[in-house]
Design an enzyme around this catalytic site. Structure first.
Site, short mmCIF file in Angstrom:
data_model
loop_
_atom_site.label_atom_id
_atom_site.label_comp_id
_atom_site.label_asym_id
_atom_site.label_seq_id
_atom_site.Cartn_x
_atom_site.Cartn_y
_atom_site.Cartn_z
N LYS A 142 0.89 -1.17 0.00
CA LYS A 142 0.00 0.00 0.00
C LYS A 142 0.92 1.21 0.00
O LYS A 142 1.56 1.50 1.01
CB LYS A 142 -0.88 -0.01 1.25
CG LYS A 142 -1.69 1.26 1.47
CD LYS A 142 -2.61 1.14 2.72
CE LYS A 142 -3.39 2.43 2.95
NZ LYS A 142 -4.33 2.33 4.09
N GLU B 69 -3.28 7.14 2.07
CA GLU B 69 -3.64 7.44 3.46
C GLU B 69 -2.40 7.60 4.34
O GLU B 69 -2.29 7.01 5.42
CB GLU B 69 -4.56 6.35 4.02
CG GLU B 69 -5.85 6.24 3.21
CD GLU B 69 -6.87 5.27 3.79
OE1 GLU B 69 -6.46 4.27 4.38
OE2 GLU B 69 -8.08 5.54 3.63
N ARG C 18 -1.45 -2.17 -4.39
CA ARG C 18 -2.84 -1.72 -4.23
C ARG C 18 -3.11 -0.41 -4.98
O ARG C 18 -2.23 0.44 -5.09
CB ARG C 18 -3.19 -1.55 -2.76
CG ARG C 18 -3.18 -2.86 -2.02
CD ARG C 18 -3.57 -2.67 -0.58
NE ARG C 18 -5.00 -2.61 -0.35
CZ ARG C 18 -5.59 -1.76 0.47
NH1 ARG C 18 -4.89 -0.85 1.10
NH2 ARG C 18 -6.89 -1.82 0.65
N LYS D 185 -9.39 -2.26 -5.14
CA LYS D 185 -10.43 -2.32 -4.13
C LYS D 185 -11.79 -2.04 -4.77
O LYS D 185 -11.93 -1.15 -5.59
CB LYS D 185 -10.16 -1.28 -3.06
CG LYS D 185 -11.20 -1.23 -1.96
CD LYS D 185 -11.00 -0.07 -1.01
CE LYS D 185 -9.99 -0.34 0.06
NZ LYS D 185 -10.21 0.47 1.30
N ASP E 102 -14.88 2.87 -1.12
CA ASP E 102 -14.32 2.13 0.01
C ASP E 102 -15.28 1.12 0.60
O ASP E 102 -15.84 1.35 1.67
CB ASP E 102 -13.92 3.13 1.12
CG ASP E 102 -12.91 2.53 2.08
OD1 ASP E 102 -12.66 1.32 2.01
OD2 ASP E 102 -12.36 3.29 2.90
N GLU F 195 -10.20 -6.75 -5.04
CA GLU F 195 -10.13 -6.77 -3.57
C GLU F 195 -11.49 -6.46 -2.98
O GLU F 195 -12.10 -5.44 -3.29
CB GLU F 195 -9.11 -5.74 -3.08
CG GLU F 195 -9.04 -5.61 -1.56
CD GLU F 195 -8.09 -4.51 -1.09
OE1 GLU F 195 -6.89 -4.55 -1.45
OE2 GLU F 195 -8.54 -3.60 -0.38
N GLU G 283 -16.42 -3.89 7.94
CA GLU G 283 -16.10 -2.54 8.43
C GLU G 283 -17.29 -1.59 8.36
O GLU G 283 -17.69 -1.01 9.36
CB GLU G 283 -14.92 -1.97 7.63
CG GLU G 283 -14.62 -0.52 8.00
CD GLU G 283 -13.41 0.04 7.26
OE1 GLU G 283 -12.76 -0.69 6.50
OE2 GLU G 283 -13.12 1.23 7.47
#
Ligand code: GCU
Length: 666
Positions: A270, A274, A307, A348, A353, A375, A381
């Site tokens: 990654k 972030e 990623r 992803k 998200d 992914e 979550e």
């Protein structure tokens, strides 16, 4: 195998006697062309012996010769696809053929599943091979023992900076292998502190122990890598992928790591995401970063899984043009074709998200000359944190079935990530794992269906969500039709119920910041994360059309035009793509605001109904599981009411439009 209570064995509990008819073949078992000393073959044998003993009360006998009549033969057969198997029963003999040891493991688990589900082996004639070359679980486990977005206790891999290896490691590998998982990433993608040291002498021995256990179940071990490792581990003062000193540091590092850790498949990275370091820091591209590492792991057969979750997480909420949904595509599409052949881009889904409803990421099938992997997140979550029931396989299925239009045929996401579309060999699916050290592994007993289901779906993408649910219930609870139908029904309706009482029509978010459980409609509305609903007194939704952020153009036609048009846009995604007035009429004839009210009331009613349905199982399933899930449902109901009342009140106050049915809104 240690017995520590029913739920510790998940769907491999095999705890009741099943139909004896299936036992006749196992008096003599003959391995033909496979080395019975091979670790995987030994494990396959141990699984078979254990399962047969528990389910049928018989002990198979390993025979030195092929049985003439009545027996089980495990035969090596070229021509069967990698990791695939065939099972044929004729003339009193049951034959499992496979080209490799993984095929034997999967074939044995198939037979055990069939026995557990009380499906006759007589006359069986099947061949089966995995649709996806890579079927991976990503653990977001930290070395202090916490799990990022973990809802099932703490890590069973790490505690206090140490690596744990015990019975649970093996059981985990068994569960994973039983559903066809062949790769596991041990540590969190956010690699910090001690985790950076996983590629050093400090941890090699213990990582190797895990790697060897995994190897015995056909699982390759992967590690998440800190892109800035050279700086943190005493190497050069840079992580510039084009810097010679950096390259030679990594080169030496990989020589050491691959020499010390057996069965290492490569690394997950990654980068530039972030707050994580990456090549952007040095003015380099994502391809520069990924390719540099990939070239260096190549001599060891290693791969780099990179990623695509790269976006601006310090956005200004006033800015209506920057769109987080766009970011993956914008950052990666330009270099399509530039990635070396042992790089896989892990995409992803969704593009925002892991929300309960989002458009499918346009990078899937947008990239046409790059290895790509889907992914998803089995850890709940944003989808109820294993308190609320949310069976995610229907959602994963929807993504796989999505037609990308990247080619005239074989163009679904399932086609793309399995390699059928572009002929890639390195591709597949990964899920963020939902396991932890809770006795039942997944917090909520029913959340194990997502662990089981992800593996089964990644192996056979054409299975339906319902088939998978039914298998899981049969293996975990019982084959009793009432029990099966009841739990399958609960699972199958759960995603839509969750969606109803949370965020409407693809808008997403509205969750409590940081924890991501429970409602907070404006929690992220004025934040830097790019997660806005843009509600005002007239309407809501994010304009991602040509007149908005332009995101729709990242899709191939006709998807782009379909999403661009309010009339043609699938209604469940309406607010993902369009900003609409509360008075906008949906196809049902209802206004948007009325839909919000109705679906939120409905969602809570459905949870109440789910509880009644669950209560009908009392006495029919083990009391401990009944009670545990009953308690979770109670918490879900509380959560659903909170969502309903906060969302409805919020939009009532914004819009000033009353509920046509005059229900209580605050
Ligand atoms: C989400 C999640 C983070 C995680 C990130 C990722 O944003 O909340 O905890 O690190 O996804 O996928 O990397």
């Amino acid at each position: 195998m240690k017995e520590t209570g029913r739920w510790t064995q998940l769907w491999l509990a095999y705890d009741s006697r099943r139909d004896m008819g299936n036992g006749v073949y196992f008096a003599q078992v003959f391995f033909d062309g496979f080395d019975i000393m091979d670790h995987r073959i030994q494990n396959a044998w141990a699984e078979l012996a254990e399962g047969l003993e528990r389910m049928l009360g018989i002990s198979p006998v390993n025979s030195k010769e092929a049985p003439a009549d009545g027996g089980f033969i495990v035969r090596r057969q070229e021509g069967i696809k990698a990791e695939g198997y065939g099972i044929i029963q004729e003339d009193g003999i049951l034959t499992l053929s496979a080209a490799d040891e993984n095929g034997v493991l999967y074939g044995v688990f198939h037979i055990l599943r069939q026995i557990a589900l009380e499906e006759p082996l007589e006359g069986v004639h099947i061949t089966c091979h995995p649709d996806n070359p890579l079927r991976m679980l990503n653990h977001w486990d930290n070395m202090d023992g916490s799990i990022e977005r973990g809802y099932s206790g703490r890590s069973f891999f790490f505690e206090n900076g140490e690596i744990l290896v015990d019975e649970r490691t093996r059981d985990y590998a068994r569960f994973a292998a039983s559903v066809g998982i062949n790769g596991v990433v041990l540590n969190n993608v956010n690699v910090k502190d001690q985790a950076t040291w996983l590629i050093t002498d400090r941890y090699f021995d213990k990582v190797s122990e895990i790697a060897r256990i995994f190897e015995g179940y056909g699982i390759r071990l992967f590690l998440s890598l800190n892109y800035a490792a050279p700086l943190e581990l005493g190497g050069p003062d840079s992580a510039d992928p084009l810097d010679k000193a950096v390259i030679s540091w990594w080169k030496e590092k990989f020589t050491e790591v691959f020499a010390r850790i057996p069965n290492l498949g490569g690394f997950l990275v990654k980068a530039d995401s972030e707050g994580r370091p990456g090549p952007f820091t040095y003015g380099r591209t994502q391809a520069d970063g990924a390719n540099m590492l990939a070239d260096l792991v190549k001599p060891y057969g290693g791969i780099i899984i990179w990623r695509c979750f790269v976006y601006n997480c310090t956005q200004d909420w006033r800015d209506r043009k920057t769109d987080r949904a766009r970011a993956g595509y914008d950052n990666f599409i330009k270099m399509d074709g530039d990635y070396h052949d042992n790089v896989i881009l892990q995409i992803k889904n969704g593009p925002m998200d892991f929300q309960i409803r989002e458009a499918v990421s346009p990078l899937l099938g947008g990239l046409m000359r790059t290895n790509q992997m889907l992914e998803v997140q089995a850890a709940q979550e944003y989808t109820g944190q294993q308190i609320d029931l949310c069976y995610l396989i229907p959602l994963f299925k929807e993504v796989l079935d999505f037609k990308t239009y990247c080619k005239p045929e074989l163009d679904t996401v399932a086609d793309v990530v399995s390699g059928r579309t572009f002929g890639n060999k390195l591709c597949g699916m990964a899920a963020v794992s939902n396991t932890g050290n809770d006795a039942n592994w997944t917090g909520n007993d029913l959340a194990a269906a997502n662990f089981y289901g992800f593996g089964r779906l990644a192996f056979s993408t054409s299975l339906t969500a319902e088939e998978i649910a039914s298998e899981w219930v049969g293996m975990t609870y019982s084959n009793d039709e009432t029990v099966k139908q009841t739990i399958v029904r609960l699972l199958m309706g759960s995603r839509e119920t969750y969606e109803k009482y949370t965020s409407p029509l693809g808008i997403g978010w509205m969750v409590t910041p940081n924890t991501h459980y429970g409602p907070s409609v404006d929690g992220y509305e004025y934040s830097r994360w790019g997660t806005y609903h843009r509600a005002d007194h007239l309407g809501l939704g994010v304009d991602r059309t040509d007149t908005g952020t332009g995101y729709v153009r990242q899709y191939h036609e006709p998807n782009a035009s379909r999403y661009n048009s309010v009339e043609k846009c699938p209604e469940e995604l309406l607010l993902f793509f369009h900003h609409l007035p509360y008075t906008y009429r949906l196809k049902s004839g209802k206004t948007l605001i009325q839909h919000i009210y109705d679906s939120h009331f409905e969602g809570v009613r459905e949870v109440e109904e789910m509880i009644r349905v669950w209560e009908s199982l009392k006495g029919k399933i083990p009391e401990d599981s009944y009670a545990l899930v009953r308690e979770r449902f109670e918490r879900q109901l509380y959560n659903a009411r909170e969502w309903r009342d906060q969302v409805n009140s919020y939009f009532y106050r914004k819009s000033g439009i009353a509920d046509e049915k005059n229900r209580e809104i605050f």
